[in-house]
Design a protein around this motif. Structure first.
Motif, PDB file in Angstrom:
ATOM      1  N   ASN A   1       0.791  -1.099   0.119  1.00  0.00           N
ATOM      2  CA  ASN A   1      -0.004   0.014  -0.055  1.00  0.00           C
ATOM      3  C   ASN A   1       0.849   1.399   0.049  1.00  0.00           C
ATOM      4  O   ASN A   1       2.092   1.335   0.253  1.00  0.00           O
ATOM      5  CB  ASN A   1      -0.948   0.007   1.468  1.00  0.00           C
ATOM      6  CG  ASN A   1      -2.059   1.087   1.250  1.00  0.00           C
ATOM      7  OD1 ASN A   1      -2.432   1.375  -0.017  1.00  0.00           O
ATOM      8  ND2 ASN A   1      -2.358   1.768   2.196  1.00  0.00           N
TER       9      ASN A   1
ATOM     10  N   ASN B   1      -4.231   0.752  -7.568  1.00  0.00           N
ATOM     11  CA  ASN B   1      -2.700   0.092  -7.324  1.00  0.00           C
ATOM     12  C   ASN B   1      -2.816  -1.618  -8.168  1.00  0.00           C
ATOM     13  O   ASN B   1      -2.072  -1.950  -8.537  1.00  0.00           O
ATOM     14  CB  ASN B   1      -2.329  -0.241  -6.121  1.00  0.00           C
ATOM     15  CG  ASN B   1      -1.882   0.866  -5.244  1.00  0.00           C
ATOM     16  OD1 ASN B   1      -1.530   1.897  -6.020  1.00  0.00           O
ATOM     17  ND2 ASN B   1      -1.990   1.231  -4.049  1.00  0.00           N
ATOM     18  N   GLN B   2      -4.060  -2.122  -7.970  1.00  0.00           N
ATOM     19  CA  GLN B   2      -4.304  -3.250  -8.481  1.00  0.00           C
ATOM     20  C   GLN B   2      -4.575  -3.434 -10.022  1.00  0.00           C
ATOM     21  O   GLN B   2      -3.648  -3.912 -10.890  1.00  0.00           O
ATOM     22  CB  GLN B   2      -5.711  -3.859  -8.186  1.00  0.00           C
ATOM     23  CG  GLN B   2      -6.058  -5.191  -8.590  1.00  0.00           C
ATOM     24  CD  GLN B   2      -7.770  -5.526  -8.533  1.00  0.00           C
ATOM     25  OE1 GLN B   2      -8.349  -4.742  -8.770  1.00  0.00           O
ATOM     26  NE2 GLN B   2      -7.971  -6.825  -8.184  1.00  0.00           N
TER      27      GLN B   2
ATOM     28  N   PHE C   1      -3.475  -5.966  -2.123  1.00  0.00           N
ATOM     29  CA  PHE C   1      -3.518  -4.668  -1.965  1.00  0.00           C
ATOM     30  C   PHE C   1      -4.493  -4.256  -0.755  1.00  0.00           C
ATOM     31  O   PHE C   1      -5.613  -4.998  -0.982  1.00  0.00           O
ATOM     32  CB  PHE C   1      -3.724  -3.600  -3.126  1.00  0.00           C
ATOM     33  CG  PHE C   1      -2.646  -4.100  -4.185  1.00  0.00           C
ATOM     34  CD1 PHE C   1      -1.521  -3.302  -4.223  1.00  0.00           C
ATOM     35  CD2 PHE C   1      -2.969  -5.053  -5.055  1.00  0.00           C
ATOM     36  CE1 PHE C   1      -0.590  -3.701  -5.146  1.00  0.00           C
ATOM     37  CE2 PHE C   1      -2.007  -5.111  -6.275  1.00  0.00           C
ATOM     38  CZ  PHE C   1      -0.891  -4.480  -6.274  1.00  0.00           C
ATOM     39  N   CYS C   2      -4.206  -3.602   0.086  1.00  0.00           N
ATOM     40  CA  CYS C   2      -5.340  -3.173   1.033  1.00  0.00           C
ATOM     41  C   CYS C   2      -4.993  -1.955   1.791  1.00  0.00           C
ATOM     42  O   CYS C   2      -3.794  -1.533   1.797  1.00  0.00           O
ATOM     43  CB  CYS C   2      -5.437  -4.169   2.133  1.00  0.00           C
ATOM     44  SG  CYS C   2      -4.106  -4.657   3.140  1.00  0.00           S
ATOM     45  N   PRO C   3      -5.712  -1.354   2.525  1.00  0.00           N
ATOM     46  CA  PRO C   3      -5.666  -0.171   3.206  1.00  0.00           C
ATOM     47  C   PRO C   3      -4.843  -0.479   4.580  1.00  0.00           C
ATOM     48  O   PRO C   3      -4.491  -1.763   4.744  1.00  0.00           O
ATOM     49  CB  PRO C   3      -6.914   0.422   3.518  1.00  0.00           C
ATOM     50  CG  PRO C   3      -8.123  -0.591   2.673  1.00  0.00           C
ATOM     51  CD  PRO C   3      -7.394  -1.575   2.390  1.00  0.00           C
ATOM     52  N   ASN C   4      -4.536   0.529   5.167  1.00  0.00           N
ATOM     53  CA  ASN C   4      -3.773   0.471   6.268  1.00  0.00           C
ATOM     54  C   ASN C   4      -4.422   0.133   7.576  1.00  0.00           C
ATOM     55  O   ASN C   4      -4.123  -0.010   8.743  1.00  0.00           O
ATOM     56  CB  ASN C   4      -2.916   1.632   6.604  1.00  0.00           C
ATOM     57  CG  ASN C   4      -1.618   1.796   5.584  1.00  0.00           C
ATOM     58  OD1 ASN C   4      -1.269   1.038   4.981  1.00  0.00           O
ATOM     59  ND2 ASN C   4      -1.365   3.200   5.192  1.00  0.00           N
TER      60      ASN C   4
ATOM     61  N   THR D   1       2.836   5.727  -7.004  1.00  0.00           N
ATOM     62  CA  THR D   1       2.666   4.236  -6.883  1.00  0.00           C
ATOM     63  C   THR D   1       3.129   3.229  -8.157  1.00  0.00           C
ATOM     64  O   THR D   1       3.576   2.163  -7.812  1.00  0.00           O
ATOM     65  CB  THR D   1       1.387   3.820  -6.303  1.00  0.00           C
ATOM     66  OG1 THR D   1       0.385   4.310  -7.328  1.00  0.00           O
ATOM     67  CG2 THR D   1       1.238   4.213  -4.915  1.00  0.00           C
TER      68      THR D   1
ATOM     69  N   VAL E   1      -7.585  -7.469  -3.774  1.00  0.00           N
ATOM     70  CA  VAL E   1      -7.790  -6.180  -2.972  1.00  0.00           C
ATOM     71  C   VAL E   1      -8.549  -6.704  -1.752  1.00  0.00           C
ATOM     72  O   VAL E   1      -9.781  -7.277  -1.801  1.00  0.00           O
ATOM     73  CB  VAL E   1      -8.462  -4.866  -3.365  1.00  0.00           C
ATOM     74  CG1 VAL E   1      -8.679  -3.975  -2.721  1.00  0.00           C
ATOM     75  CG2 VAL E   1      -7.511  -4.565  -4.711  1.00  0.00           C
TER      76      VAL E   1
ATOM     77  N   LEU F   1      -9.552   2.592  -0.303  1.00  0.00           N
ATOM     78  CA  LEU F   1      -9.907   1.562  -1.111  1.00  0.00           C
ATOM     79  C   LEU F   1      -9.763   1.696  -2.666  1.00  0.00           C
ATOM     80  O   LEU F   1      -9.381   0.969  -3.497  1.00  0.00           O
ATOM     81  CB  LEU F   1     -11.302   0.894  -0.925  1.00  0.00           C
ATOM     82  CG  LEU F   1     -11.424   0.192   0.478  1.00  0.00           C
ATOM     83  CD1 LEU F   1     -13.031  -0.392   0.522  1.00  0.00           C
ATOM     84  CD2 LEU F   1     -10.737  -1.278   0.139  1.00  0.00           C
TER      85      LEU F   1
ATOM     86  N   ARG G   1      -7.668   3.600  -3.776  1.00  0.00           N
ATOM     87  CA  ARG G   1      -6.272   3.776  -4.252  1.00  0.00           C
ATOM     88  C   ARG G   1      -5.963   2.439  -4.574  1.00  0.00           C
ATOM     89  O   ARG G   1      -5.083   1.956  -5.224  1.00  0.00           O
ATOM     90  CB  ARG G   1      -5.511   4.502  -3.054  1.00  0.00           C
ATOM     91  CG  ARG G   1      -4.080   4.433  -3.429  1.00  0.00           C
ATOM     92  CD  ARG G   1      -3.501   5.885  -2.951  1.00  0.00           C
ATOM     93  NE  ARG G   1      -2.038   5.791  -3.539  1.00  0.00           N
ATOM     94  CZ  ARG G   1      -1.221   6.894  -3.164  1.00  0.00           C
ATOM     95  NH1 ARG G   1      -1.854   7.826  -2.332  1.00  0.00           N
ATOM     96  NH2 ARG G   1       0.088   7.303  -3.699  1.00  0.00           N
ATOM     97  N   CYS G   2      -6.365   1.591  -3.606  1.00  0.00           N
ATOM     98  CA  CYS G   2      -5.992   0.184  -3.709  1.00  0.00           C
ATOM     99  C   CYS G   2      -6.529  -0.670  -5.057  1.00  0.00           C
ATOM    100  O   CYS G   2      -5.663  -1.289  -5.551  1.00  0.00           O
ATOM    101  CB  CYS G   2      -6.510  -0.821  -2.491  1.00  0.00           C
ATOM    102  SG  CYS G   2      -5.972  -0.348  -0.835  1.00  0.00           S
TER     103      CYS G   2
END
Length: 612
Positions: free
Chosen positions: A433, A489-490, A457-460, A440, A542, A483, A485-486
């Motif tokens: 993340n 990223n995916q 990918f996952c939030p913090n 990214t 995700v 989410l 943003r995840c």
């Protein structure tokens, strides 16, 4: 109504976190995650707690942390930011005023014998090495750093250990009450989160009578709130890179100018090898501020014909941080007139390094205490390995292009170059993340050579419910944004794989509008849309929180994590097939990187003792 805290009306943690079309049927992975979290977030937001200072003695550590968290978003801080945006110098003046209202003057900080360290990469590690070296001399050390990984009190350490919850509670309310009692309606009544903790750290170190304080800059240097320090004993600049561009500038030269802002007249400063132009900027800043600046020799120069120095932190990139720490510790000992310097045998005087504008600092034979300090340094979340049975976790909070490159070199050496298991397969997983304004796509591209079998990918967020995790609450990030943003990223990961000849045929395809997730069909469902079949390579998944992501990766094989649900846990087809591979693999290597906040959340789940 939200309780009034810290001089302003504070929105609950999930303020604005509302999924469009609330009555529509939600399908797909993202809606699944949002649906699971909404109730918990609302429940957390509904919790009421008093932060009035009159009953401070009756309040516990969690009350202090929740009150501290209000300083992330309170209305007075927003006004403060608007007022200071066009005048960076006003930030330092405001910090001095807050310090005085808390009962200290900037002159009081002179008694702390401070080592002030900035840089883009490795400044925390350099601080950790320095603190451990000086503690090995029997000195009582203070250490202020950021961010924290698991608990806020990690930011303020005495003798290498986070201050206790009791001490944190004591000094938090001491500072908070003084600021509350001296508030002025015409000005911000409370400093923002990082400013408050900086002031609190100074109080802790002074009242607990440390012999020295190692202070890590937050962001930049010139206008960072730690730069109210007027007379440090020595300053350091670790490796420079591109980060926090919206604040510091978009070139290495601009960033170097900001970092050099911590230099003080007559106070020696040291830096490590830098690109030519940024190093020249540091030289110019040092000359402007009448600061003697030196370049650290490589660590090899300290080893000579002796046995190589053993470092407590893994990775070749830590050698420059250790070399900086040796110079900072030696100079501090010299300038403070401490005993034991007879052990330091100079090998060569400082010289002008050919092709460089900054003189080379002298090399010397490290003392036994220095050797011990380098060897015993511990700095969680940086090139850290946690072997948990067949699952090995590799944690590194790298979040810039150069630090990710260093992380990849370390990970490949530590994990990918190991002998393959004789009795089964090996599975490699990326857990990633990133936050803020970081590129990214550039970071993920650098991770491709690791040849991961799965990317997660996952939030913090550590858990579905955040109610009992005040130390890691961040009111400035909404669930939808995290989410979204995840998902980006995916998609970026899959695009990068396609460019290399492989792809994930089950990539989620959500549409976005107005910054919020919108359904991919008129019925409000996020569809899994398979394109034309391609060779499957490193599927990307995700998850809505870290607990669910880690449980899927570990598949019940890590004793600190529960097994994932047997069915219905994730809509992605690769989740089921991947679960089988993860359960049957002889070894699972998991790299966690991209964000120190992500690493902190993972540590909280994998090492529960850190939360005690």
């Amino acid at each position: 109504m939200a309780a009034r805290r810290g001089g302003g009306a504070v929105p609950p943690p999930a303020a604005g976190a509302r999924v469009p079309g609330g009555s529509a049927r939600r399908g797909g992975m993202v809606a699944w995650g949002l649906r699971a979290l909404r109730g918990a977030l609302r429940a957390a937001a509904g919790r009421r707690f008093s932060t009035r200072p009159a009953r401070a003695l009756a309040m516990d550590y969690q009350d202090a942390i929740r009150t501290l968290n209000t300083l992330q978003t309170n209305a007075s801080y927003l006004e403060q930011v608007k007022r200071e945006r066009g005048d960076p110098q006003a930030q330092l003046e405001a910090m001095r005023e807050f310090l005085e209202r808390s009962g200290l003057k900037v002159e009081d900080l002179d008694r702390l014998n401070i080592i002030h360290v900035t840089g883009t990469k490795g400044k925390g590690s350099a601080c950790a090495f320095t603190e451990c070296i000086l503690r090995s001399y029997g000195l009582k050390t203070g250490f202020y750093s950021s961010p924290h990984l698991v608990q806020v009190r990690e930011r303020i350490r005495i003798n290498g250990q986070p201050i206790s919850q009791e001490l944190f509670n004591k000094y938090f309310w001491l500072v908070y009450n003084r600021l509350e009692e001296t508030k002025d309606p015409a000005r911000a009544s409370m400093p923002a989160y990082f400013r408050f903790l900086t002031i609190m750290a100074f109080h802790v170190f002074l009242q607990e009578k440390v012999d020295l304080a190692v202070v890590e800059v937050g962001i930049g240097g010139a206008y960072d709130c730690t730069n109210i320090i007027r007379a440090p004993v020595v300053c350091g600049v670790s490796s420079l890179g591109i980060d926090h561009t919206s604040i510091l500038g978009d070139t290495m030269e601009k960033i170097a100018w900001q970092k050099g802002g911590i230099f003080k007249p007559g106070v020696p400063a040291f830096t490590v090898a830098q690109p030519e132009r940024p190093l020249e900027v540091l030289r110019d800043r040092a000359q402007e501020l009448k600061c003697p600046l030196y370049l650290c020799p490589e660590l090899d120069a300290f080893e000579g014909d002796h046995q190589p120095l053993e470092l407590g932190l893994a990775g070749a990139h830590q050698r420059s941080n250790a070399a900086l720490a040796l110079q900072l510790a030696r100079t501090w000992l010299q300038r403070r007139g401490c005993q034991g310097l007879a052990e330091l045998m100079e090998v060569a005087p400082g010289t002008e390094l050919v092709g460089r504008p900054v003189p080379l600092a002298p090399t010397f034979q490290p003392s036994d205490a220095m050797i011990q300090g380098l060897r015993e340094t511990v700095w969680l979340g940086r090139t850290q390995v946690l072997p948990h049975g067949p699952v090995t976790w590799y944690l590194d909070g790298a979040h810039t292009t150069s630090s990710i490159q260093a992380c990849v070199r370390w990970f490949r050496q530590a994990a990918l170059n190991q002998d393959k298991p004789h009795n089964g397969s090996e599975v490699r997983v990326l857990l990633f993340n990133a936050t803020g304004d970081r590129d990214t796509a550039a970071l993920l591209k650098l991770l491709l050579p690791c040849h991961f079998d799965y990317a997660v990918f996952c939030p913090n967020f550590t858990e579905v419910s955040v109610a009992n995790n005040a130390d890691q609450q961040n009111f400035n990030v909404t669930l939808e944004n995290a989410l979204t943003r995840c998902l980006e990223n995916q998609r970026t990961w899959t695009r990068l794989l396609e460019e290399k000849g492989g792809s994930d045929p089950w990539l989620l395809t959500p549409l976005q509008a107005g910054g919020l997730l919108q359904p991919a069909s008129a019925r409000g469902t996020l569809l899994l849309v398979p394109p034309a079949p391609r060779p499957l390579n490193s599927p990307a998944l995700v998850f809505p929180c870290l607990a669910q992501a880690l449980r899927w990766v570990a598949q019940g094989r890590d004793p600190h994590l529960a097994a994932p649900p047997a069915t219905g846990a994730h809509p992605h087809p690769a989740a089921s097939s991947g679960a089988v591979l993860l359960r049957e693999a002889a070894a699972v290597h998991v790299l966690v990187t991209g964000s120190l906040h992500l690493v902190g959340g993972v540590l909280r789940l994998l090492d529960p003792a850190l939360s005690q």
